[in-house]
Write a protein that holds these residues in place. Structure first.
Motif, PDB file in Angstrom:
ATOM      1  N   VAL A 224       0.820  -1.216   0.000  1.00 60.75           N
ATOM      2  CA  VAL A 224       0.000   0.000   0.000  1.00 60.75           C
ATOM      3  C   VAL A 224       0.856   1.270   0.000  1.00 60.75           C
ATOM      4  CG1 VAL A 224      -1.687   1.337   1.323  1.00 60.75           C
ATOM      5  CG2 VAL A 224      -2.023  -1.121   0.990  1.00 60.75           C
ATOM      6  N   PRO A 225       1.870   1.407   0.876  1.00 62.38           N
ATOM      7  CA  PRO A 225       2.679   2.639   0.817  1.00 62.38           C
ATOM      8  C   PRO A 225       3.401   2.832  -0.516  1.00 62.38           C
ATOM      9  CG  PRO A 225       3.022   1.510   2.902  1.00 62.38           C
ATOM     10  CD  PRO A 225       2.262   0.570   2.038  1.00 62.38           C
ATOM     11  N   LEU A 226       3.935   1.738  -1.083  1.00 64.95           N
ATOM     12  CA  LEU A 226       4.666   1.869  -2.343  1.00 64.95           C
ATOM     13  C   LEU A 226       3.727   2.150  -3.522  1.00 64.95           C
ATOM     14  CD1 LEU A 226       7.314  -0.990  -1.957  1.00 64.95           C
ATOM     15  CD2 LEU A 226       7.653   1.474  -1.674  1.00 64.95           C
ATOM     16  N   ALA A 227       2.503   1.643  -3.442  1.00 64.24           N
ATOM     17  CA  ALA A 227       1.543   1.832  -4.539  1.00 64.24           C
ATOM     18  C   ALA A 227       0.603   3.002  -4.279  1.00 64.24           C
ATOM     19  CB  ALA A 227       0.736   0.553  -4.735  1.00 64.24           C
ATOM     20  N   LEU A 228       0.920   3.836  -3.283  1.00 64.31           N
ATOM     21  CA  LEU A 228       0.019   4.917  -2.901  1.00 64.31           C
ATOM     22  C   LEU A 228      -0.296   5.878  -4.049  1.00 64.31           C
ATOM     23  CD1 LEU A 228      -1.598   5.972  -0.535  1.00 64.31           C
ATOM     24  CD2 LEU A 228       0.360   7.389   0.116  1.00 64.31           C
ATOM     25  N   PRO A 229       0.673   6.276  -4.883  1.00 62.73           N
ATOM     26  CA  PRO A 229       0.302   7.153  -6.018  1.00 62.73           C
ATOM     27  C   PRO A 229      -0.749   6.539  -6.929  1.00 62.73           C
ATOM     28  CG  PRO A 229       2.681   7.150  -5.699  1.00 62.73           C
ATOM     29  CD  PRO A 229       2.141   6.087  -4.807  1.00 62.73           C
ATOM     30  N   GLY A 230      -0.614   5.242  -7.220  1.00 60.68           N
ATOM     31  CA  GLY A 230      -1.611   4.573  -8.050  1.00 60.68           C
ATOM     32  C   GLY A 230      -2.952   4.464  -7.351  1.00 60.68           C
ATOM     33  N   ILE A 231      -2.928   4.249  -6.038  1.00 61.28           N
ATOM     34  CA  ILE A 231      -4.176   4.168  -5.273  1.00 61.28           C
ATOM     35  C   ILE A 231      -4.902   5.508  -5.300  1.00 61.28           C
ATOM     36  CG2 ILE A 231      -5.126   3.862  -2.955  1.00 61.28           C
ATOM     37  CD1 ILE A 231      -2.946   1.795  -2.441  1.00 61.28           C
ATOM     38  N   ILE A 232      -4.147   6.594  -5.095  1.00 64.05           N
ATOM     39  CA  ILE A 232      -4.761   7.921  -5.112  1.00 64.05           C
ATOM     40  C   ILE A 232      -5.327   8.230  -6.495  1.00 64.05           C
ATOM     41  CG2 ILE A 232      -4.304  10.392  -4.862  1.00 64.05           C
ATOM     42  CD1 ILE A 232      -2.224   9.692  -2.748  1.00 64.05           C
TER      43      ILE A 232
END
Length: 306
Positions: A224-232
């Motif tokens: 989740v922290p590493l993929a946060l830009p994609g999540i946002i």
């Protein structure tokens, strides 16, 4: 790379047509709607531009605010469901064998090949009172009752299942609208998540698992922290279209399931109040600009943190 100034003729030849198209068919109509939002309705079809703020003040009417907050809640819940469903799907595609990734992505994008109206009517065929879902549940109900009767426990079966199968009311309520929004907008969540997860260094995940973290903890603390830009990005491009959705609540929702886009449509058609409809439309535009600005700030902070 060569500077465009050395090829000005080519630059202008390529750039002018799309710029003209964008200005003529996007910016000018958008500017007209913005101007209308400061006008007053005159007669049946007239609009008097007085640069009044009354249309924006009318947005704070309790009835409009109630529908607006409800729209935010419905769109937000649909976005959250898309996130929790889309993240495992995106992870599954990332870790699928390379020969299957293209096929899986094709299946995700396949609904875009069919018109939204047709897909919505297909969902109505599934959810309606005599639809496929209720028909399937009724079939299982009959088979279970038959098994109870077969072993001489028909009375127990009737006590457990009821005297008669009651079809579920799955249409024309908020739940149907949320389900429809998830169905329509789920690909918008999966694709950005897949793009972000595909770039992850898998050694981080392997290290987390080797150090004793479970799969759920690895997903929460590493993925989740590493993929946060994609999540946002996925949240923004899912939430904004869901908030402005018109067709889904119009067909799947009942009288009490209208969202803000349905109110805007009524202002432009039945009420013929273009200034107020324009103000409501630009209220959604302002929310969109705010979400994009927030995305830019978070992305900049993320880069600064790195």
């Amino acid at each position: 790379m060569e500077s465009w100034r050395k090829f000005k003729q080519v630059f202008w030849a390529v750039g002018i047509p799309p710029t003209f198209w964008l200005v003529l068919f996007f910016l000018i109509p958008l500017a007209l709607i913005w101007v209308f939002s400061f006008g007053e309705k005159q007669g049946v079809v007239g609009i008097d531009i007085t640069w009044t703020l009354d249309n924006y003040i009318r947005v704070f009417n309790p009835d409009i605010l109630k529908i607006f907050w409800k729209s935010l809640g419905v769109a937000g819940l649909a976005t959250i469901i898309c996130l929790f469903v889309g993240l495992p799907v995106a992870l599954g595609i990332v870790y699928a064998p390379n020969r299957y990734k293209g096929l899986l992505l094709l299946l995700i994008m396949l609904p875009f090949w069919t018109n939204l109206l047709i897909r919505t009517y297909a969902l109505i065929a599934v959810l309606r009172q005599r639809g496929f879902l209720n028909f399937t549940l009724e079939w299982f109900d009959q088979k279970i009752r038959f098994m109870f009767d077969l072993v001489g426990l028909g009375g127990l079966g009737a006590a457990v299942l009821g005297e008669q199968f009651q079809a579920l009311e799955l249409l024309y309520n908020d739940k149907a609208v949320i389900l429809g929004l998830v169905y329509v907008h789920l690909p918008f969540m999966i694709l950005p998540l897949y793009a972000a997860l595909e770039r992850l260094d898998r050694s981080y995940l392997e290290a987390s698992l080797d150090l004793g973290a479970g799969h759920l903890r690895t997903i929460w603390n590493v993925v989740v922290p590493l993929a946060l830009p994609g999540i946002i990005s996925g949240i923004i491009i899912t939430f904004i279209p869901a908030l402005g959705s018109f067709l889904t609540p119009d067909l799947l929702g009942g009288p009490d399931s209208a969202m803000i886009a349905n109110i805007i449509e009524r202002q432009f058609k039945s009420a013929n109040d273009w200034p107020f409809g324009s103000a409501l439309s630009f209220l959604l535009m302002y929310i969109t600009f705010g979400a994009l600005a927030l995305r830019a700030v978070l992305a900049r902070n993320s880069k600064d943190g790195i």
